[in-house]
Write a protein that holds these residues in place. Structure first.
Motif, PDB file in Angstrom:
ATOM      1  N   ALA A   1       0.827  -1.213   0.000  1.00 38.99           N
ATOM      2  CA  ALA A   1       0.000   0.000   0.000  1.00 38.99           C
ATOM      3  C   ALA A   1       0.863   1.266   0.000  1.00 38.99           C
ATOM      4  O   ALA A   1       0.533   2.245  -0.678  1.00 38.99           O
ATOM      5  CB  ALA A   1      -0.909  -0.006   1.231  1.00 38.99           C
ATOM      6  N   LEU A   2       1.966   1.239   0.757  1.00 39.77           N
ATOM      7  CA  LEU A   2       2.735   2.478   0.964  1.00 39.77           C
ATOM      8  C   LEU A   2       3.829   2.689  -0.093  1.00 39.77           C
ATOM      9  O   LEU A   2       4.158   3.822  -0.422  1.00 39.77           O
ATOM     10  CB  LEU A   2       3.376   2.464   2.360  1.00 39.77           C
ATOM     11  N   GLN A   3       4.414   1.607  -0.569  1.00 43.13           N
ATOM     12  CA  GLN A   3       5.484   1.735  -1.584  1.00 43.13           C
ATOM     13  C   GLN A   3       5.420   0.526  -2.531  1.00 43.13           C
ATOM     14  O   GLN A   3       6.256  -0.384  -2.442  1.00 43.13           O
ATOM     15  CB  GLN A   3       6.859   1.807  -0.903  1.00 43.13           C
ATOM     16  N   PRO A   4       4.413   0.525  -3.442  1.00 45.97           N
ATOM     17  CA  PRO A   4       4.193  -0.657  -4.289  1.00 45.97           C
ATOM     18  C   PRO A   4       5.416  -0.979  -5.144  1.00 45.97           C
ATOM     19  O   PRO A   4       6.178  -0.074  -5.514  1.00 45.97           O
ATOM     20  CB  PRO A   4       3.014  -0.248  -5.181  1.00 45.97           C
ATOM     21  N   ARG A   5       5.587  -2.265  -5.419  1.00 45.21           N
ATOM     22  CA  ARG A   5       6.668  -2.693  -6.320  1.00 45.21           C
ATOM     23  C   ARG A   5       6.413  -2.150  -7.715  1.00 45.21           C
ATOM     24  O   ARG A   5       5.265  -2.041  -8.150  1.00 45.21           O
ATOM     25  CB  ARG A   5       6.713  -4.228  -6.371  1.00 45.21           C
ATOM     26  N   ALA A   6       7.495  -1.856  -8.433  1.00 44.04           N
ATOM     27  CA  ALA A   6       7.363  -1.263  -9.770  1.00 44.04           C
ATOM     28  C   ALA A   6       6.600  -2.187 -10.721  1.00 44.04           C
ATOM     29  O   ALA A   6       5.871  -1.726 -11.601  1.00 44.04           O
ATOM     30  CB  ALA A   6       8.757  -0.964 -10.320  1.00 44.04           C
ATOM     31  N   ASP A   7       6.740  -3.530 -10.525  1.00 44.19           N
ATOM     32  CA  ASP A   7       6.081  -4.465 -11.455  1.00 44.19           C
ATOM     33  C   ASP A   7       4.638  -4.769 -11.060  1.00 44.19           C
ATOM     34  O   ASP A   7       3.983  -5.612 -11.674  1.00 44.19           O
ATOM     35  CB  ASP A   7       6.887  -5.763 -11.558  1.00 44.19           C
TER      36      ASP A   7
END
Ligand code: NAD
Ligand code: DAU
Length: 352
Positions: free
Chosen positions: A271-277
């Motif tokens: 939620a706070l820092q989603p993975r780029a993929d």
């Protein structure tokens, strides 16, 4: 009036020192030998603060402890210093015996001599608070009631055995010499400044670094989780209102299987820092060989400290985990300095 804190550059000790000096003017002498787990960067906010006096030294150095007690007119010892990581105790138990058993013994000897020479009322008011763990009680099955202060000691790892030995010494110094000791047995802590070898900071760090999230065995081992700020407030309650000779269990009423904890961390990170993929961090979960002698379940019944001292944790698991994930996201520099080893240069840069 001064507190002597041992191990105040470690995870729980530094949180205790920061919390204490936020609310009190009573100074702290902080004795820490700065093992790999000691990090003076944790106390960076106290630079130049005359209420915090850091001493680089070992708790097993009895003459040093005797001098500090006398010079500062210490009214209580808060004993955090220990080797604290179970996996390290399995690979190399020696340091655990040296610090947790011999070191605590030397500290008790120094305290006994100092306290014995005090006059009332300082003598009556003196306290030795020993910070211990729920692991001394051993392992529970899924249906066993939670540990109370009356549970038999059944430590299973070199770490928990060394803590159990220190608890017994502390108890004996009260029974034999009347030293006014207090012991707290707390469950798993998490929060700011925890070394990323322990489950929660390790998972956050590995997730962000794109590394595997190692789950020992089947991941169904259960721990009770407590935010470190709540541990600090419990210790203040024990120090202020605890009865000498008594032990107090401290816990968060938050029993969780490890896998659930890891999924909760992944969900907050998603939620706070989603993975780029766009994939969940949970896809990095990897099952690895179990810890030898791995305790299956710990659970703390913290009714006594609530009933006798009026303490209850303020954080829920969700609120504590959310704060913790946000803290690690905002303090990437702290994590980087710990993981690349540069935090160890902080001492020479700032203190010599
Ligand atoms: P930590 O490993 O983060 O910190 C230990 C600190 O003690 C470090 O600063 C280290 O440099 C210092 N130290 C080690 N040996 C020393 C020595 N011989 N002389 C002086 N200083 C020394 O540990 P932590 O997680 O903050 O735990 C603190 C205390 O709380 C320990 O006694 C531990 O058994 C207990 N405890 C920890 C937890 C937990 O979940 N982390 C839970 C319950 C109880
Ligand atoms: O219960 C209190 C104790 O909690 C304290 O006395 C100890 O000082 C503290 O280290 C902690 O001990 P644990 O062994 O419970 O904590 P750790 O974070 O090492 O592991 C928590 C659980 O997660 C445990 O069941 C092992 C598991 N684990 C741990 C790591 C590091 C994994 O599955 N994978 C991992 O990579």
């Amino acid at each position: 009036m001064t507190l002597l804190v041992t191990g105040g550059a470690g995870f729980i000790g530094s949180n205790f020192v920061l919390d204490w000096l936020r609310d009190h003017d009573e100074p702290i002498v902080n004795l820490d030998s700065l093992t790999y787990a000691g990090n003076l960067q944790n106390l960076g906010a106290l630079e130049g603060d005359a209420r915090h006096h850091f001493v680089h030294g070992d708790i097993a150095d009895q003459p040093l402890v005797e001098r500090l007690l006398a010079e500062h007119g210490v009214r209580a010892i808060m004993h955090f210093a220990a080797e604290s990581h179970v996996d390290r105790s399995i690979h190399g138990p020696d340091a655990f015996i040296q610090t947790n058993v011999v070191g605590t013994f030397r500290l008790l000897e120094a305290a006994r001599g100092y306290w014995g020479a005090l006059e009332a009322p300082a003598k009556d008011a003196f306290r030795f608070l020993h910070v211990s763990t729920d692991e001394v009680y051993g392992s529970l099955s899924g249906t066993d009631p939670a540990f109370t202060e009356l549970n038999r000691y059944e430590p299973n790892s070199p770490y928990s055995a060394s803590k159990a030995a220190s608890d017994h010494l502390v108890r004996a110094y009260h029974h034999t010499y009347g030293l006014p000791v207090l012991t707290s047995n707390c469950s798993n802590n998490y929060g700011p400044y925890q070394f990323p070898e322990k489950l929660i900071p390790l998972v956050i760090h590995n997730a962000l670094a794109g590394k595997p999230l190692p789950i020992y065995g089947d991941g169904q081992q259960v721990r009770d989780w407590l935010h470190v700020g709540d541990h600090a407030s419990a210790l203040r309650a024990v120090l202020e209102r605890g009865v000498p000779g008594e032990t107090y269990n401290v816990g968060g009423w938050n029993e969780k299987p490890n896998l659930e904890v890891v999924h909760a961390l992944c969900a907050r990170l998603d939620a706070l820092q989603p993975r780029a993929d766009g994939q969940s961090y949970a896809s990095q979960i990897t099952y690895v060989r179990d810890r030898p002698g791995h305790d299956r379940r710990y659970a703390i019944d913290a009714s006594k400290i609530e009933r006798d001292l009026g303490w209850r944790p303020a954080e829920t698991f969700d609120s504590g985990i959310d704060k913790t994930v946000r803290w690690y996201l905002a303090h990437g520099d702290w994590v980087a300095a710990v993981t690349d080893g540069s935090y160890r240069a902080w001492v020479s840069k700032n203190y010599q």
